[in-house]
Design a protein around this motif. Structure first.
Motif, PDB file in Angstrom:
ATOM      1  N   HIS A  84     -77.845 -13.688-105.107  1.00 16.23           N
ATOM      2  CA  HIS A  84     -76.491 -13.162-104.920  1.00 16.23           C
ATOM      3  C   HIS A  84     -75.483 -14.298-104.737  1.00 16.23           C
ATOM      4  O   HIS A  84     -74.367 -14.229-105.246  1.00 16.23           O
ATOM      5  CB  HIS A  84     -76.431 -12.225-103.707  1.00 16.23           C
ATOM      6  N   GLU A  85     -75.869 -15.330-103.988  1.00  9.38           N
ATOM      7  CA  GLU A  85     -74.973 -16.473-103.784  1.00  9.38           C
ATOM      8  C   GLU A  85     -74.738 -17.225-105.086  1.00  9.38           C
ATOM      9  O   GLU A  85     -73.606 -17.607-105.390  1.00  9.38           O
ATOM     10  CB  GLU A  85     -75.534 -17.405-102.714  1.00  9.38           C
ATOM     11  N   LEU A  86     -75.794 -17.411-105.873  1.00  7.36           N
ATOM     12  CA  LEU A  86     -75.642 -18.084-107.155  1.00  7.36           C
ATOM     13  C   LEU A  86     -74.765 -17.255-108.095  1.00  7.36           C
ATOM     14  O   LEU A  86     -73.868 -17.798-108.752  1.00  7.36           O
ATOM     15  CB  LEU A  86     -77.012 -18.347-107.784  1.00  7.36           C
ATOM     16  N   ALA A  87     -74.990 -15.954-108.128  1.00 10.49           N
ATOM     17  CA  ALA A  87     -74.167 -15.077-108.966  1.00 10.49           C
ATOM     18  C   ALA A  87     -72.713 -15.089-108.506  1.00 10.49           C
ATOM     19  O   ALA A  87     -71.790 -15.101-109.327  1.00 10.49           O
ATOM     20  CB  ALA A  87     -74.720 -13.656-108.937  1.00 10.49           C
ATOM     21  N   THR A  88     -72.497 -15.127-107.193  1.00 10.44           N
ATOM     22  CA  THR A  88     -71.139 -15.180-106.660  1.00 10.44           C
ATOM     23  C   THR A  88     -70.467 -16.488-107.049  1.00 10.44           C
ATOM     24  O   THR A  88     -69.290 -16.504-107.431  1.00 10.44           O
ATOM     25  CB  THR A  88     -71.142 -15.005-105.126  1.00 10.44           C
ATOM     26  N   LEU A  89     -71.204 -17.591-106.984  1.00  7.39           N
ATOM     27  CA  LEU A  89     -70.655 -18.888-107.387  1.00  7.39           C
ATOM     28  C   LEU A  89     -70.249 -18.850-108.858  1.00  7.39           C
ATOM     29  O   LEU A  89     -69.166 -19.325-109.225  1.00  7.39           O
ATOM     30  CB  LEU A  89     -71.684 -19.991-107.133  1.00  7.39           C
ATOM     31  N   MET A  90     -71.076 -18.244-109.703  1.00  9.99           N
ATOM     32  CA  MET A  90     -70.731 -18.117-111.122  1.00  9.99           C
ATOM     33  C   MET A  90     -69.500 -17.251-111.321  1.00  9.99           C
ATOM     34  O   MET A  90     -68.644 -17.556-112.150  1.00  9.99           O
ATOM     35  CB  MET A  90     -71.903 -17.527-111.897  1.00  9.99           C
ATOM     36  N   LEU A  91     -69.415 -16.184-110.542  1.00  9.38           N
ATOM     37  CA  LEU A  91     -68.268 -15.289-110.641  1.00  9.38           C
ATOM     38  C   LEU A  91     -66.992 -15.975-110.180  1.00  9.38           C
ATOM     39  O   LEU A  91     -65.929 -15.819-110.796  1.00  9.38           O
ATOM     40  CB  LEU A  91     -68.524 -14.021-109.823  1.00  9.38           C
ATOM     41  N   VAL A  92     -67.075 -16.759-109.110  1.00 11.03           N
ATOM     42  CA  VAL A  92     -65.903 -17.507-108.646  1.00 11.03           C
ATOM     43  C   VAL A  92     -65.442 -18.465-109.745  1.00 11.03           C
ATOM     44  O   VAL A  92     -64.246 -18.625-109.983  1.00 11.03           O
ATOM     45  CB  VAL A  92     -66.208 -18.281-107.342  1.00 11.03           C
TER      46      VAL A  92
END
Length: 87
Positions: free
Chosen positions: A27-35
């Protein structure tokens, strides 16, 4: 899916203290990509933002419009580039 482990080499490359064993959840990696790709689509109360800020992978800024937007720091950008090379 296993969390992404930032190994000792990566910790030194990204400036994390020696011996620190941080892990990014999917989830953190996906959030970083989304940011990185769509910062205007991130909810500001998203739990993963706190962990990413602690690791100095993102920064929350205030644009002129008054709404705080997350942005990927140079360290976060380097991590995303490293992850894209591994895939």
């Amino acid at each position: 899916m296993q969390p992404l482990l930032l190994h000792a080499h990566a910790c030194s490359v990204f400036g994390f203290p020696d011996g620190r064993s941080d892990m990014l959840s999917p989830h953190e990696l996906a959030t970083l990509m989304l940011v990185k790709n769509a910062p205007d689509r991130i909810e500001p109360d998203r739990m993963e933002l706190g962990a990413l800020r602690e690791l100095e992978l993102i920064d929350i800024g205030s644009p002129e419009s008054g709404a705080a937007l997350a942005r990927v720091t140079p360290r976060g950008d380097a991590l995303l580039r490293a992850v894209s090379r591994v895939r």
